[in-house]
Design a protein around this motif. Structure first.
Motif, PDB file in Angstrom:
ATOM      1  N   LYS A  94       0.727  -1.077   0.040  1.00 42.76           N
ATOM      2  CA  LYS A  94      -0.091  -0.073   0.080  1.00 42.76           C
ATOM      3  C   LYS A  94       0.646   1.100  -0.106  1.00 42.76           C
ATOM      4  O   LYS A  94       0.499   2.196  -0.669  1.00 42.76           O
ATOM      5  CB  LYS A  94      -0.866  -0.173   1.443  1.00 42.76           C
ATOM      6  CG  LYS A  94      -1.759   1.183   1.390  1.00 42.76           C
ATOM      7  CD  LYS A  94      -2.609   0.980   2.377  1.00 42.76           C
ATOM      8  CE  LYS A  94      -3.501   2.394   2.643  1.00 42.76           C
ATOM      9  NZ  LYS A  94      -4.498   2.253   3.792  1.00 42.76           N
ATOM     10  N   TRP A  95       2.064   1.328   0.813  1.00 43.06           N
ATOM     11  CA  TRP A  95       2.734   2.294   0.915  1.00 43.06           C
ATOM     12  C   TRP A  95       3.459   2.689  -0.751  1.00 43.06           C
ATOM     13  O   TRP A  95       3.681   3.884  -0.795  1.00 43.06           O
ATOM     14  CB  TRP A  95       3.922   2.018   2.016  1.00 43.06           C
ATOM     15  CG  TRP A  95       4.838   3.290   2.305  1.00 43.06           C
ATOM     16  CD1 TRP A  95       6.267   3.281   2.154  1.00 43.06           C
ATOM     17  CD2 TRP A  95       4.522   4.554   2.578  1.00 43.06           C
ATOM     18  NE1 TRP A  95       6.635   4.522   2.647  1.00 43.06           N
ATOM     19  CE2 TRP A  95       5.444   5.391   2.754  1.00 43.06           C
ATOM     20  CE3 TRP A  95       3.349   5.304   2.826  1.00 43.06           C
ATOM     21  CZ2 TRP A  95       5.596   6.601   3.144  1.00 43.06           C
ATOM     22  CZ3 TRP A  95       3.121   6.671   3.226  1.00 43.06           C
ATOM     23  CH2 TRP A  95       4.390   7.514   3.515  1.00 43.06           C
TER      24      TRP A  95
ATOM     25  N   LEU B 256       1.197   4.262  -2.727  1.00 43.37           N
ATOM     26  CA  LEU B 256       0.794   5.787  -2.411  1.00 43.37           C
ATOM     27  C   LEU B 256       1.920   6.446  -2.819  1.00 43.37           C
ATOM     28  O   LEU B 256       1.897   7.674  -3.531  1.00 43.37           O
ATOM     29  CB  LEU B 256       0.706   5.974  -0.974  1.00 43.37           C
ATOM     30  CG  LEU B 256      -0.695   5.305  -0.260  1.00 43.37           C
ATOM     31  CD1 LEU B 256      -0.513   5.352   1.467  1.00 43.37           C
ATOM     32  CD2 LEU B 256      -1.825   6.064  -0.686  1.00 43.37           C
TER      33      LEU B 256
ATOM     34  N   GLN C  81       0.941  10.277  -3.378  1.00 45.84           N
ATOM     35  CA  GLN C  81      -0.146  10.402  -2.409  1.00 45.84           C
ATOM     36  C   GLN C  81       0.373  10.047  -1.109  1.00 45.84           C
ATOM     37  O   GLN C  81      -0.340  10.005  -0.116  1.00 45.84           O
ATOM     38  CB  GLN C  81      -1.354   9.737  -2.844  1.00 45.84           C
ATOM     39  CG  GLN C  81      -2.165   9.873  -3.999  1.00 45.84           C
ATOM     40  CD  GLN C  81      -3.204   9.021  -4.245  1.00 45.84           C
ATOM     41  OE1 GLN C  81      -3.618   8.169  -3.827  1.00 45.84           O
ATOM     42  NE2 GLN C  81      -3.924   9.287  -5.495  1.00 45.84           N
ATOM     43  N   ALA C  82       1.746  10.069  -0.899  1.00 46.92           N
ATOM     44  CA  ALA C  82       2.328   9.657   0.445  1.00 46.92           C
ATOM     45  C   ALA C  82       2.590  11.039   1.195  1.00 46.92           C
ATOM     46  O   ALA C  82       3.283  11.555   1.282  1.00 46.92           O
ATOM     47  CB  ALA C  82       3.629   9.162   0.212  1.00 46.92           C
ATOM     48  N   THR C  83       1.409  11.380   1.742  1.00 48.16           N
ATOM     49  CA  THR C  83       1.476  12.719   2.521  1.00 48.16           C
ATOM     50  C   THR C  83       1.919  12.283   3.864  1.00 48.16           C
ATOM     51  O   THR C  83       1.895  11.230   4.313  1.00 48.16           O
ATOM     52  CB  THR C  83      -0.149  13.030   2.712  1.00 48.16           C
ATOM     53  OG1 THR C  83      -0.915  12.346   3.363  1.00 48.16           O
ATOM     54  CG2 THR C  83      -0.661  13.317   1.292  1.00 48.16           C
TER      55      THR C  83
ATOM     56  N   LYS D 296      -0.400  10.257   6.255  1.00 48.33           N
ATOM     57  CA  LYS D 296      -0.347   8.776   5.904  1.00 48.33           C
ATOM     58  C   LYS D 296       0.915   8.147   6.116  1.00 48.33           C
ATOM     59  O   LYS D 296       1.071   7.080   6.571  1.00 48.33           O
ATOM     60  CB  LYS D 296      -0.655   8.847   4.058  1.00 48.33           C
ATOM     61  CG  LYS D 296      -2.095   8.966   3.682  1.00 48.33           C
ATOM     62  CD  LYS D 296      -2.009   8.831   2.207  1.00 48.33           C
ATOM     63  CE  LYS D 296      -3.605   9.217   1.835  1.00 48.33           C
ATOM     64  NZ  LYS D 296      -4.499   8.446   2.441  1.00 48.33           N
ATOM     65  N   GLU D 297       2.013   8.877   6.148  1.00 49.01           N
ATOM     66  CA  GLU D 297       3.344   8.556   6.620  1.00 49.01           C
ATOM     67  C   GLU D 297       3.299   8.287   8.012  1.00 49.01           C
ATOM     68  O   GLU D 297       3.692   7.135   8.719  1.00 49.01           O
ATOM     69  CB  GLU D 297       4.505   9.538   6.150  1.00 49.01           C
ATOM     70  CG  GLU D 297       5.964   8.881   6.799  1.00 49.01           C
ATOM     71  CD  GLU D 297       6.979  10.081   6.439  1.00 49.01           C
ATOM     72  OE1 GLU D 297       8.139   9.490   6.563  1.00 49.01           O
ATOM     73  OE2 GLU D 297       6.545  11.090   6.009  1.00 49.01           O
TER      74      GLU D 297
ATOM     75  N   GLU E  80       0.505   7.246   9.817  1.00 51.94           N
ATOM     76  CA  GLU E  80      -0.232   6.251   9.954  1.00 51.94           C
ATOM     77  C   GLU E  80       0.597   4.909   9.448  1.00 51.94           C
ATOM     78  O   GLU E  80       0.375   3.756  10.237  1.00 51.94           O
ATOM     79  CB  GLU E  80      -1.342   6.360   8.988  1.00 51.94           C
ATOM     80  CG  GLU E  80      -2.427   5.175   9.071  1.00 51.94           C
ATOM     81  CD  GLU E  80      -3.375   5.301   8.112  1.00 51.94           C
ATOM     82  OE1 GLU E  80      -4.200   4.374   7.915  1.00 51.94           O
ATOM     83  OE2 GLU E  80      -3.403   6.289   7.435  1.00 51.94           O
TER      84      GLU E  80
END
Length: 247
Positions: free
Chosen positions: A132-133, A136, A141-143, A146-147, A149
């Motif tokens: 998933k990472w 992203l 989309q690796a904001t 989100k990082e 999380e």
């Protein structure tokens, strides 16, 4: 798992307190059947745990690819898959004893099989997390939220692994009890169910991956493998314990 360990120890403690009851129960639950073979399988299985440790200690993807994010993620996924392969081998070595007539041996095997199943499940969850990472990052989309999380989820997985590690150490401690002969009167005594040569063979196998060290017993802060090796080494090396052919 810990509760079941306490229950089993309480049962064995009860055997020692009540000699007449102890003779039958000790022999019934821990008869001298294939104990050398079981110990050899157990130690061999621990060798595959050493392979898992070495993989992360010596080839950590974050160190191999510090500035190559996608290569690092792919290497991590590959290592997790290799870990699961080694864990399945560990299961195979111990799984055949789940139907042993020796109930204590069966209990140890069950603890290891359950623990490896849990470890495989955590690894599978972590593989999905890394996939998933990767997606992203590839999609931009690796904001930061989100990082955070992602990191927090990794941490929770490590906590799950620490609990699994406790199960393995408990199994290793219990495995040393399997080596005690059923010929010990009332469950007491210091007679092992293996010969002096078998004892040395087990030590040689242990040394092949655990290192020849004088450290015995569990110590605070020990890693799972080191703790397991130490408790097994103690009963094999301690002259207080007598081999079955030396009595």
């Amino acid at each position: 798992m810990y509760g079941r360990l306490l229950l089993l120890l309480a049962i064995y403690g009860g055997m020692i307190d009540h000699p007449v009851y102890a003779v039958d129960e000790f022999g019934k639950n821990n008869p001298d059947i294939k104990k050398y073979e079981f110990a050899r399988s157990y130690i061999t299985a621990m060798g595959y745990m050493k392979d898992v440790y070495d993989r992360w200690d010596n080839n950590l993807p974050k160190k191999l690819f510090p500035n190559q994010k996608y290569k690092m993620i792919k290497a991590t996924l590959n290592d997790l898959a290799l870990d699961n392969s080694d864990l399945r081998i560990i299961k195979n070595y111990l799984g055949k004893y789940l139907v042993s007539p020796n109930m204590l041996m069966r209990k140890v095997a069950d603890m290891v099989v359950v623990a490896t199943n849990h470890e495989i499940a955590v690894n599978n969850d972590e593989k999905l997390l890394w996939q998933k990472w990767y997606g992203l990052n590839a999609a931009g989309q690796a904001t930061r939220p989100k990082e955070i999380e992602f990191v927090n989820t990794q941490y929770s997985m490590e906590l799950r692994r620490k609990e699994i590690d406790k199960e393995i150490v408990q199994a290793s401690v219990m495995m040393t009890k399997v080596l005690i002969s059923d010929k010990n009167k009332n469950g007491k005594g210091h007679l092992l169910a293996i010969t002096a040569q078998q004892r040395q063979n087990l030590l040689d196998k242990l040394d092949s991956f655990g290192g020849d060290t004088l450290d015995w017993g569990l110590k605070p802060g020990q890693r799972t493998l080191a703790g397991s090796v130490a408790v097994i080494r103690e009963i094999l090396e301690d002259s207080l314990w007598i081999s079955i052919d030396e009595k």
